[in-house]
Design an enzyme around this catalytic site. Structure first.
Site, PDB file in Angstrom:
ATOM      1  N   CYS A  42      33.054-106.446  13.081  1.00  0.00           N
ATOM      2  CA  CYS A  42      31.660-106.019  12.938  1.00  0.00           C
ATOM      3  C   CYS A  42      31.240-105.061  14.049  1.00  0.00           C
ATOM      4  O   CYS A  42      30.238-104.358  13.914  1.00  0.00           O
ATOM      5  CB  CYS A  42      30.744-107.243  12.923  1.00  0.00           C
ATOM      6  SG  CYS A  42      31.316-108.503  11.760  1.00  0.00           S
ATOM      7  N   ALA A 279      42.365-121.475   0.620  1.00  0.00           N
ATOM      8  CA  ALA A 279      42.037-120.064   0.892  1.00  0.00           C
ATOM      9  C   ALA A 279      40.582-119.966   1.344  1.00  0.00           C
ATOM     10  O   ALA A 279      39.723-120.753   0.911  1.00  0.00           O
ATOM     11  CB  ALA A 279      42.284-119.210  -0.350  1.00  0.00           C
TER      12      ALA A 279
HETATM   13  P1  FAD Z   1      39.613-110.567   8.109  1.00  0.00           P
HETATM   14  O1  FAD Z   1      38.781-110.915   9.286  1.00  0.00           O
HETATM   15  O2  FAD Z   1      39.558-109.171   7.598  1.00  0.00           O
HETATM   16  O3  FAD Z   1      41.117-110.934   8.458  1.00  0.00           O
HETATM   17  C1  FAD Z   1      42.156-110.795   7.540  1.00  0.00           C
HETATM   18  C2  FAD Z   1      43.441-110.538   8.287  1.00  0.00           C
HETATM   19  O4  FAD Z   1      44.539-110.878   7.460  1.00  0.00           O
HETATM   20  C3  FAD Z   1      43.648-109.073   8.656  1.00  0.00           C
HETATM   21  O5  FAD Z   1      43.772-108.910  10.059  1.00  0.00           O
HETATM   22  C4  FAD Z   1      44.922-108.677   7.916  1.00  0.00           C
HETATM   23  O6  FAD Z   1      45.750-107.779   8.656  1.00  0.00           O
HETATM   24  C5  FAD Z   1      45.605-110.020   7.751  1.00  0.00           C
HETATM   25  N1  FAD Z   1      46.543-110.050   6.621  1.00  0.00           N
HETATM   26  C6  FAD Z   1      46.311-109.649   5.347  1.00  0.00           C
HETATM   27  N2  FAD Z   1      47.394-109.827   4.590  1.00  0.00           N
HETATM   28  C7  FAD Z   1      48.351-110.350   5.388  1.00  0.00           C
HETATM   29  C8  FAD Z   1      49.704-110.753   5.191  1.00  0.00           C
HETATM   30  N3  FAD Z   1      50.294-110.638   3.994  1.00  0.00           N
HETATM   31  N4  FAD Z   1      50.395-111.243   6.235  1.00  0.00           N
HETATM   32  C9  FAD Z   1      49.809-111.363   7.463  1.00  0.00           C
HETATM   33  N5  FAD Z   1      48.541-111.000   7.703  1.00  0.00           N
HETATM   34  C10 FAD Z   1      47.815-110.497   6.690  1.00  0.00           C
HETATM   35  N6  FAD Z   1      30.227-109.130   8.307  1.00  0.00           N
HETATM   36  C11 FAD Z   1      29.016-109.565   8.688  1.00  0.00           C
HETATM   37  O7  FAD Z   1      28.633-110.686   8.324  1.00  0.00           O
HETATM   38  N7  FAD Z   1      28.203-108.803   9.478  1.00  0.00           N
HETATM   39  C12 FAD Z   1      28.571-107.573   9.917  1.00  0.00           C
HETATM   40  O8  FAD Z   1      27.825-106.910  10.655  1.00  0.00           O
HETATM   41  C13 FAD Z   1      29.829-107.079   9.519  1.00  0.00           C
HETATM   42  N8  FAD Z   1      30.247-105.847   9.902  1.00  0.00           N
HETATM   43  C14 FAD Z   1      31.464-105.400   9.513  1.00  0.00           C
HETATM   44  C15 FAD Z   1      31.854-104.127   9.899  1.00  0.00           C
HETATM   45  C16 FAD Z   1      33.093-103.634   9.538  1.00  0.00           C
HETATM   46  C17 FAD Z   1      33.487-102.264   9.947  1.00  0.00           C
HETATM   47  C18 FAD Z   1      33.975-104.460   8.770  1.00  0.00           C
HETATM   48  C19 FAD Z   1      35.329-103.950   8.384  1.00  0.00           C
HETATM   49  C20 FAD Z   1      33.580-105.717   8.359  1.00  0.00           C
HETATM   50  C21 FAD Z   1      32.325-106.205   8.726  1.00  0.00           C
HETATM   51  N9  FAD Z   1      31.890-107.467   8.320  1.00  0.00           N
HETATM   52  C22 FAD Z   1      30.641-107.908   8.703  1.00  0.00           C
HETATM   53  C23 FAD Z   1      32.710-108.317   7.437  1.00  0.00           C
HETATM   54  C24 FAD Z   1      33.510-109.363   8.200  1.00  0.00           C
HETATM   55  O9  FAD Z   1      34.235-108.727   9.212  1.00  0.00           O
HETATM   56  C25 FAD Z   1      34.428-110.086   7.232  1.00  0.00           C
HETATM   57  O10 FAD Z   1      33.634-110.727   6.273  1.00  0.00           O
HETATM   58  C26 FAD Z   1      35.337-111.117   7.892  1.00  0.00           C
HETATM   59  O11 FAD Z   1      36.114-110.530   8.890  1.00  0.00           O
HETATM   60  C27 FAD Z   1      36.234-111.789   6.856  1.00  0.00           C
HETATM   61  O12 FAD Z   1      37.132-112.657   7.451  1.00  0.00           O
HETATM   62  P2  FAD Z   1      38.572-112.914   6.811  1.00  0.00           P
HETATM   63  O13 FAD Z   1      39.260-113.885   7.709  1.00  0.00           O
HETATM   64  O14 FAD Z   1      38.425-113.231   5.393  1.00  0.00           O
HETATM   65  O15 FAD Z   1      39.293-111.507   6.872  1.00  0.00           O
END
Ligand code: FAD
Length: 443
Positions: A42, A279
């Site tokens: 973020c 998940a």
């Molecule tokens: P992520 O945090 O994206 O983590 C997933 C990880 O899994 C990644 O690092 C990826 O490399 C890894 N991965 C994927 N496939 C594989 C594999 N096959 N093997 C190994 N590793 C793998 N949300 C808010 O609420 N407020 C905000 O202000 C906000 N701002 C944001 C700004 C930006 C620029 C971005 C990109 C997102 C923002 N978000 C915000 C959204 C928030 O970051 C996500 O909702 C959150 O990070 C989701 O968490 P996650 O664990 O599902 O995925």
């Protein structure tokens, strides 16, 4: 137990640390395909613009630091290439050594996040100046391109919150920005009339805002953009921010049941259709807390909450995920736009009967300097139950939406907002807070 986690950022890192707090003995292995774990997604737009000066501040944990502090086996540069449910194992490729191997698990947590949607667009292949922003390398590439090419003109495709944050940050760098949005408004989570305030502010900052139009093709190696309407835009670089799609390929190939738009289907215990595989985060389908329908809400709060809950559930604690309300806030220059629950658009689409009210109270006592109006909208059902709220203004918007979000979580009706006793002194509010005003107006 041996617990394997795929994805080392918001959901995955939270799950790992909670698992360790709950159990000192379990083997906890976390695979992250990229270099960095637990970074602040973020914050990425704000380092591009220079508000967050030090890149290191975005790296909340290092692999070594977190491994040592929590006794975790963290493997970065390690991509899980397959989930093998029959063998209860994952196949892994180490991108540093090119080694491939299998690792077994008792329980598996998938937190693979989402990927930026990049549709096939004519001319995209010939362009080296088109970027999307998901992670640290994306951010580094954008920053480097801006510095190396001395970017003066940029296009942003998509007016959701990442597009708007990038718009502001590029403007901060003195770049002239063209923002193109397919719908008739930016910020889809708020309704049209409130979005008008954002459009005026975007205009005020010299951004060339094009609504109801989309990108058709890149021309001249990406230096020229052709829109559906025939309008053309010249840009040194383009940021594509038209949304994200669940990163669910592994789950799909493993035969795990999928939900809406390729997301991973889970129950309220975050279990997938295959036993011992859970998940969380942007990759999953969630239940909308207000209307009970399946939906996708890729935000950091749900990912963190689910990360904690999945660890609890694996450790036998009786917990359920109660659905996602979609509470969010974004900064658009001097303005804050925040919302929780359903918008009027959503309620209309689903045919849910509602009442709506608008008020424009001062952010704090009018006689204390600096007060400014907040446009506040409340949506509630025919039984009075609050269904959603949204606000736009320069001060105190997020706290009003947070209060209403809290009230909604506990099932409040709109008139109940009149009875909420809120902190007051002239610099902060009025003796009758804007949230109370909504309650009185609804009554
Ligand atoms: P992520 O945090 O994206 O983590 C997933 C990880 O899994 C990644 O690092 C990826 O490399 C890894 N991965 C994927 N496939 C594989 C594999 N096959 N093997 C190994 N590793 C793998 N949300 C808010 O609420 N407020 C905000 O202000 C906000 N701002 C944001 C700004 C930006 C620029 C971005 C990109 C997102 C923002 N978000 C915000 C959204 C928030 O970051 C996500 O909702 C959150 O990070 C989701 O968490 P996650 O664990 O599902 O995925």
């Amino acid at each position: 137990k041996k617990i394997v986690i795929i994805g080392g950022v918001a959901g995955g890192a939270t799950a790992a640390t909670r698992l360790r707090r709950l159990n000192e003995k379990d083997d906890i292995i976390l695979f992250e395909k990229g270099e960095y774990i637990s970074f602040a997604n973020c914050g990425l737009p704000y380092h591009v613009g220079g508000t967050i000066k030090n890149r290191e501040d975005l790296l909340l944990q290092t692999v070594d630091g977190m491994s040592e502090q929590y006794g975790l086996d963290i493997r970065n540069f390690s991509e899980v290439t397959a989930i093998n449910p029959d063998k209860k194992s994952v196949s892994v490729k180490n991108h540093q050594t090119n080694e491939t191997y299998e690792e077994t698990f008792d329980q598996l947590i998938i937190s693979t996040g989402a990927k930026a949607i990049v549709p096939p667009i004519d001319g995209l292949d010939e362009a080296d100046n088109v970027f999307s922003l998901r992670n640290i390398p994306d951010m580094d590439n954008i920053k480097k391109y801006i510095a190396d090419k001395q970017v003066k003109e940029a296009a942003i495709i998509g007016g959701g919150f990442i597009g708007l944050e990038m718009m502001e940050n590029l403007v901060e760098l003195g770049i002239h920005v063209h923002l193109v949005e397919m719908s008739d408004q930016v910020m889809p989570n708020i309704d049209f009339e409130l979005a008008q305030i954002l459009h005026a502010q975007i205009d005020l900052h010299g951004v060339d805002l094009t609504l109801s139009d989309g990108l058709k093709a890149f021309q001249q190696q990406g230096k020229k953009l052709l829109l559906n309407s025939g309008k053309t835009i010249s840009a040194d670089m383009t940021i594509l921010s038209i949304g994200v799609a669940p990163e669910s390929t592994l789950a799909k190939e493993a035969g795990i049941e999928l939900g809406l738009r390729g997301s991973i289907k889970v129950n309220d215990k975050l279990e997938t259709s295959i036993p011992d595989i859970y998940a969380i985060g942007d990759a999953i389908e969630v239940t909308d807390f207000v209307n009970g329908q399946p939906t996708l809400i890729p935000l950091a709060w749900p990912a963190n909450r689910q990360g904690r809950l999945v660890a609890d559930i694996i450790n036998g604690i009786d917990a359920v995920y109660q659905g996602t309300q979609g509470t969010s806030a974004a900064k658009i220059f001097e303005l804050t736009a925040a919302s929780t629950g359903n918008s009027e658009k959503t309620l209309k689409r689903l045919g849910i009967p509602y009442h709506s009210i608008h008020i424009h109270p001062n952010s704090h006592a009018g006689y204390y300097p600096g007060a400014s109006p907040i446009a506040l909208k409340l949506l509630f059902g025919t039984d009075g139950k609050i269904l959603g709220a949204q606000g736009v203004g320069t001060e105190g918007v997020d706290k009003r939406i947070d209060v209403i979000s809290t009230a909604m979580k506990f099932g409040a009706a709109a008139p109940d907002l009149a009875a909420v006793e809120l902190a007051y002194a002239p610099p902060y509010s009025s003796a009758k807070d804007p949230v109370n005003m909504l309650g009185y107006t609804a009554d």
